[in-house]
Design an enzyme around this catalytic site. Structure first.
Site, PDB file in Angstrom:
ATOM      1  CB  THR A  10     -40.487  48.830  26.657  1.00 42.19           C
ATOM      2  OG1 THR A  10     -41.528  48.392  27.528  1.00 42.19           O
ATOM      3  CG2 THR A  10     -39.171  48.231  27.089  1.00 42.19           C
ATOM      4  CB  VAL A  30     -25.688  64.036  14.168  1.00 41.93           C
ATOM      5  CG1 VAL A  30     -26.660  64.907  13.388  1.00 41.93           C
ATOM      6  CG2 VAL A  30     -26.315  62.684  14.455  1.00 41.93           C
ATOM      7  CE  LYS A  99     -42.496  42.790  16.655  1.00 36.35           C
ATOM      8  NZ  LYS A  99     -41.644  42.766  17.828  1.00 36.35           N
ATOM      9  CB  VAL A 126     -35.819  42.220  11.510  1.00 36.21           C
ATOM     10  CG1 VAL A 126     -35.426  40.744  11.498  1.00 36.21           C
ATOM     11  CG2 VAL A 126     -37.057  42.449  10.657  1.00 36.21           C
ATOM     12  N   GLY A 128     -33.994  43.215  16.822  1.00 36.55           N
ATOM     13  CA  GLY A 128     -33.730  44.207  17.881  1.00 36.55           C
ATOM     14  C   GLY A 128     -32.481  45.029  17.586  1.00 36.55           C
ATOM     15  N   GLY A 181     -40.472  39.097  32.427  1.00 33.55           N
ATOM     16  CA  GLY A 181     -40.775  40.224  31.544  1.00 33.55           C
ATOM     17  C   GLY A 181     -40.382  39.983  30.096  1.00 33.55           C
ATOM     18  CG  ASP A 195     -42.132  38.835  17.017  1.00 35.39           C
ATOM     19  OD1 ASP A 195     -42.370  40.058  17.097  1.00 35.39           O
ATOM     20  OD2 ASP A 195     -40.975  38.365  17.036  1.00 35.39           O
ATOM     21  CE  LYS A 199     -39.095  40.403  15.525  1.00 40.80           C
ATOM     22  NZ  LYS A 199     -38.790  39.789  16.826  1.00 40.80           N
TER      23      LYS A 199
HETATM   24  N1  HSE Z   1     -41.384  39.809  21.398  1.00 42.53           N
HETATM   25  C1  HSE Z   1     -40.230  39.973  20.585  1.00 42.53           C
HETATM   26  C2  HSE Z   1     -39.202  38.886  20.923  1.00 42.53           C
HETATM   27  C3  HSE Z   1     -39.654  41.339  20.802  1.00 42.53           C
HETATM   28  O1  HSE Z   1     -39.370  38.188  21.925  1.00 42.53           O
HETATM   29  O2  HSE Z   1     -38.243  38.701  20.179  1.00 42.53           O
HETATM   30  C4  HSE Z   1     -38.651  41.770  19.781  1.00 42.53           C
HETATM   31  O3  HSE Z   1     -39.216  41.922  18.511  1.00 42.53           O
END
Ligand code: HSE
Length: 399
Positions: A10, A30, A99, A126, A128, A181, A195, A199
């Site tokens: 992705t 750049v 991460k 961290v 996104g 998703g 997760d 972070k």
């Molecule tokens: N699975 C993570 C979230 C993806 O839902 O935030 C982004 O790090």
């Protein structure tokens, strides 16, 4: 300038898309075009345009001196670590969204990048697409950062929002998040808080300049949150959110991941759905908030490509990042003081005998238990008292 992408999932495919779609503006920034020469993946992508760039052996990239920048979007510690290390050793800059890799190997890979006079960047690891790593590394360097508290997991924030707005049970919301998703087939890393834990370990390492081991961080996810808890939260006018929090103590940081009850005046109260937000308090700055798209293909790829641009502008120059491998012994978060929302199958007299005066909460249609909020006390004091009250069903800290 030639670049390669390792992992065409992705995020990796998002990186290629961002570089294609914004080709001109990126080239202007750049000073030359960035061309993806190789894409490393186990699959062939038969018949797809990317097929001609696919390689299956990372050494093809490592040994091609014309490739100066490599993006790692494979996820997981291995084989990502082996591949990233090989790229840095070969004198290539590396940007990653991974991460798990950064939390465990960040200090080592930064040191290697410094030694080879290249850069190892991880803005997307961290929050996104939200800028947080570069702000901490370059904009907030005049401050002692006294607190970082964030909603850093989009999946769980979506689930908590949905449980609140629709009064649904955890299992139903999880199914919905998977169908949309947001949540993985195996959602463990998100819903158990792992997760978010990685972070906050990365963010704390950056602000203290030392290695924070994620295994040392007490971590509780949202699997224990039920529709009844949400009813109580609504009755109190509060919202339940999964927070990752890091607060400076005398000589360390107290870090934890857990669900918290937030009042409407809390800066993170209004963060809904898959959005992320990170609250930072600096001793000179005061408060700052970073808010936006914390997950997803293009927001995350946007942050990775921003690292690529930064590295392309800094060829031949290592941008120093203060993150030494020396481990920071974390403070015990049980010393932090909070008020606690508690549900117990107990009588009010029993509650008061243990906790003294509390504020009771009535939730619509809930019987056979008592809900109350304690005065402020340390986690250690709370644990002692809770052990003396039979029938505790739930405890959620009030932030
Ligand atoms: N699975 C993570 C979230 C993806 O839902 O935030 C982004 O790090």
């Amino acid at each position: 300038m030639k670049a390669a992408v390792m992992g065409y999932g992705t995020i990796g495919s998002g990186v290629v898309e961002v570089l294609e779609q914004n080709r001109e503006v990126i080239a202007t920034r750049v000073g030359e075009e960035i061309e993806i020469t190789y894409v490393l993946d186990l699959r062939d992508f038969e018949g797809e345009p990317i097929q001609k760039k696919i390689v299956h052996d990372y050494k093809v990239i490592a040994e091609d001196d014309s490739v100066q920048i490599v993006v790692e979007t494979m996820g997981g510690v291995e084989p990502a670590y082996t591949f990233v290390k090989a790229m840095l050793l070969a004198g290539k800059h590396v940007a990653t969204s991974n991460k798990a890799l950064v939390a465990v190997k960040g200090a080592e890979l930064l040191a290697l990048a410094k030694e080879k006079n290249v850069n190892f960047m991880f803005e997307a690891s961290v929050g996104g697409g939200i800028p947080i790593i570069r702000p901490l590394n370059s904009c907030l360097t005049a401050d002692v950062i006294e607190e970082i508290t964030g909603i850093v997991n989009g999946t769980t924030n979506y689930m908590m929002t949905k449980m609140t707005t629709e009064g649904l049970e955890f299992a139903d919301v999880l199914k919905d998040a998977q169908a949309k998703g947001y949540a993985e087939k195996d959602p463990t890393a998100d819903i158990e808080g792992y997760d978010a834990c990685r972070k906050i370990a990365i963010l704390t390492s950056l602000v203290c300049g030392r290695q924070v081991d994620y295994e040392d961080i007490p971590t509780q996810g949202i699997t224990g949150i039920s529709a009844v808890d949400i009813k109580y939260a609504k009755a109190m006018g509060l919202a339940i959110k999964l927070l990752a929090t890091s607060k400076k103590t005398f000589d360390s940081y107290a870090v934890m991941v857990a669900p918290f009850l937030l009042s409407p005046s809390h800066p993170l109260y209004s963060v809904q759905d898959v959005f992320n937000a990170i609250f930072v308090h600096g001793n000179m700055l005061g408060d700052a908030m970073f808010y936006g798209s914390g997950a997803g293909k293009l927001p995350t790829a946007s942050a990775v490509v921003a690292d690529v641009v930064e590295m392309a502008k800094n060829v031949g120059h290592n941008i120093p990042v203060e993150w030494q491998p020396t481990k920071l012994e974390l403070a015990d978060p049980a010393q932090m003081e909070y008020r606690y929302f508690v549900r117990a199958a107990a009588e009010r007299a029993e509650v008061e005998e243990v906790f003294g005066k509390v504020a009771y909460v009535e939730a619509e249609g809930v019987t056979g238990e008592v809900g109350f909020v304690t005065d402020s006390m340390s986690g250690a004091d709370y644990e002692k008292k809770a052990a003396a009250l039979p029938g505790v069903i739930q405890m959620i800290r009030v932030a």
